[in-house]
Write a protein that holds these residues in place. Structure first.
Motif, PDB file in Angstrom:
ATOM      1  N   CYS A  69     -72.435 -74.048  67.072  1.00 41.01           N
ATOM      2  CA  CYS A  69     -72.542 -73.616  68.523  1.00 41.01           C
ATOM      3  C   CYS A  69     -74.245 -73.672  68.680  1.00 41.01           C
ATOM      4  O   CYS A  69     -74.729 -74.536  69.739  1.00 41.01           O
ATOM      5  N   HIS A  70     -74.971 -73.221  67.763  1.00 45.88           N
ATOM      6  CA  HIS A  70     -76.512 -73.055  67.952  1.00 45.88           C
ATOM      7  C   HIS A  70     -77.076 -74.419  67.580  1.00 45.88           C
ATOM      8  O   HIS A  70     -78.331 -74.473  67.863  1.00 45.88           O
ATOM      9  N   GLY A 110     -79.316 -74.613  70.644  1.00 45.50           N
ATOM     10  CA  GLY A 110     -78.337 -74.367  71.489  1.00 45.50           C
ATOM     11  C   GLY A 110     -77.328 -75.287  71.972  1.00 45.50           C
ATOM     12  O   GLY A 110     -76.427 -75.301  72.956  1.00 45.50           O
ATOM     13  N   ARG A 111     -77.526 -76.389  71.227  1.00 46.74           N
ATOM     14  CA  ARG A 111     -76.773 -77.719  71.582  1.00 46.74           C
ATOM     15  C   ARG A 111     -75.906 -78.271  70.328  1.00 46.74           C
ATOM     16  O   ARG A 111     -75.915 -79.554  70.001  1.00 46.74           O
ATOM     17  N   PRO A 156     -73.154 -72.709  76.396  1.00 48.71           N
ATOM     18  CA  PRO A 156     -74.423 -73.154  75.417  1.00 48.71           C
ATOM     19  C   PRO A 156     -74.928 -71.688  75.373  1.00 48.71           C
ATOM     20  O   PRO A 156     -75.324 -70.881  76.234  1.00 48.71           O
ATOM     21  N   PRO A 157     -75.169 -71.321  74.044  1.00 45.38           N
ATOM     22  CA  PRO A 157     -76.102 -70.312  73.877  1.00 45.38           C
ATOM     23  C   PRO A 157     -77.473 -70.342  74.020  1.00 45.38           C
ATOM     24  O   PRO A 157     -77.996 -71.453  74.155  1.00 45.38           O
ATOM     25  N   LYS A 194     -81.735 -70.930  73.310  1.00 44.95           N
ATOM     26  CA  LYS A 194     -82.370 -71.382  72.462  1.00 44.95           C
ATOM     27  C   LYS A 194     -83.358 -70.130  71.449  1.00 44.95           C
ATOM     28  O   LYS A 194     -83.781 -69.190  72.132  1.00 44.95           O
ATOM     29  N   TYR A 195     -83.193 -70.320  70.302  1.00 45.36           N
ATOM     30  CA  TYR A 195     -83.841 -69.267  69.490  1.00 45.36           C
ATOM     31  C   TYR A 195     -85.542 -69.136  69.940  1.00 45.36           C
ATOM     32  O   TYR A 195     -85.810 -68.090  69.283  1.00 45.36           O
TER      33      TYR A 195
END
Length: 212
Positions: free
Chosen positions: A120-121, A127-128, A138-139, A141-142
């Motif tokens: 997922c991340h 997040g892509r 989409p989660p 972005k870190y």
């Protein structure tokens, strides 16, 4: 008076009803032993005694040299069990892990991250991941500032309890591995915003050679 022939045909006689009930009861009694056999199957329950082995136990000890599927023996031992299991220090998400984070911990975190998080991340944390590319929510972005500022315990708790569309990984990832993943996420964040001047001289020289 003549009887209502229609009613006589629709309503079975008492004797006929009794025969039908008796037949249904007989069928039920015939099936019941099978249901009991299905419930009490010929297998050993946990800790059930067995005459097949010298120690009388059906549960057998592990074969010498057996390695667990999720082997965390190379991760450091932890004294603060509450921090290890909750991610909290003094009631707040901890800013540090319950054990020293070294290269071995980061390597373990990367390996577990690639298995459980990257779909997922994405491997870089943008997040892509492949599941998102196929339509999953989409989660974040870190590198979002709120996550850059978030304490390490925040990521541990999200892995433990889930958040938003993400479900809990507590049953899949051991606590020490959750901390290792959290530490690796922090490394990913640093890698996405690293300044060349902040790198060791050896790495700066390698970058200069690559640029040429």
């Amino acid at each position: 008076m003549r009887p209502n022939t229609l009613t006589a045909r629709v309503r079975p006689a008492p004797a006929r009803r009794r025969r039908r009930l008796a037949g249904a009861l007989a069928a039920l009694l015939a099936v019941a032993p099978g249901c009991t056999d299905m419930y009490d199957q010929p297998r050993y329950e946990a800790y059930e005694a067995s005459p097949l082995f010298a120690d009388g136990a059906s549960s057998r000890p592990l074969v010498v040299g057996t390695v667990p599927r999720d082997d965390v023996r190379n991760l450091p031992a932890v004294e603060d069990r509450e921090l290890l299991l909750t991610g909290l220090r003094d009631g707040l998400p901890s800013r540090t892990a319950p054990f020293p984070v070294d290269r071995a911990v980061l390597e373990r975190g990367r390996q577990r991250y690639d298995v459980f998080c990257a779909p997922c991340h994405s491997p870089t944390g943008d997040g892509r991941g492949v599941i998102v590319q196929r339509g999953f929510t989409p989660p974040p972005k870190y590198t979002e500032q709120r996550l850059v500022d978030a304490p390490l315990g925040h990521f541990f708790q999200v892995i433990t309890h889930g958040h938003g569309a993400m479900y809990s990984f507590a049953a899949r990832v051991a606590p020490q591995d959750r901390w290792a993943i959290a530490a690796y996420i922090r490394a990913l964040q640093l890698s996405q915003d690293a300044k060349a001047a902040e790198l060791p001289q050896e790495d700066q020289s390698r970058l200069e050679e690559a640029a040429k």
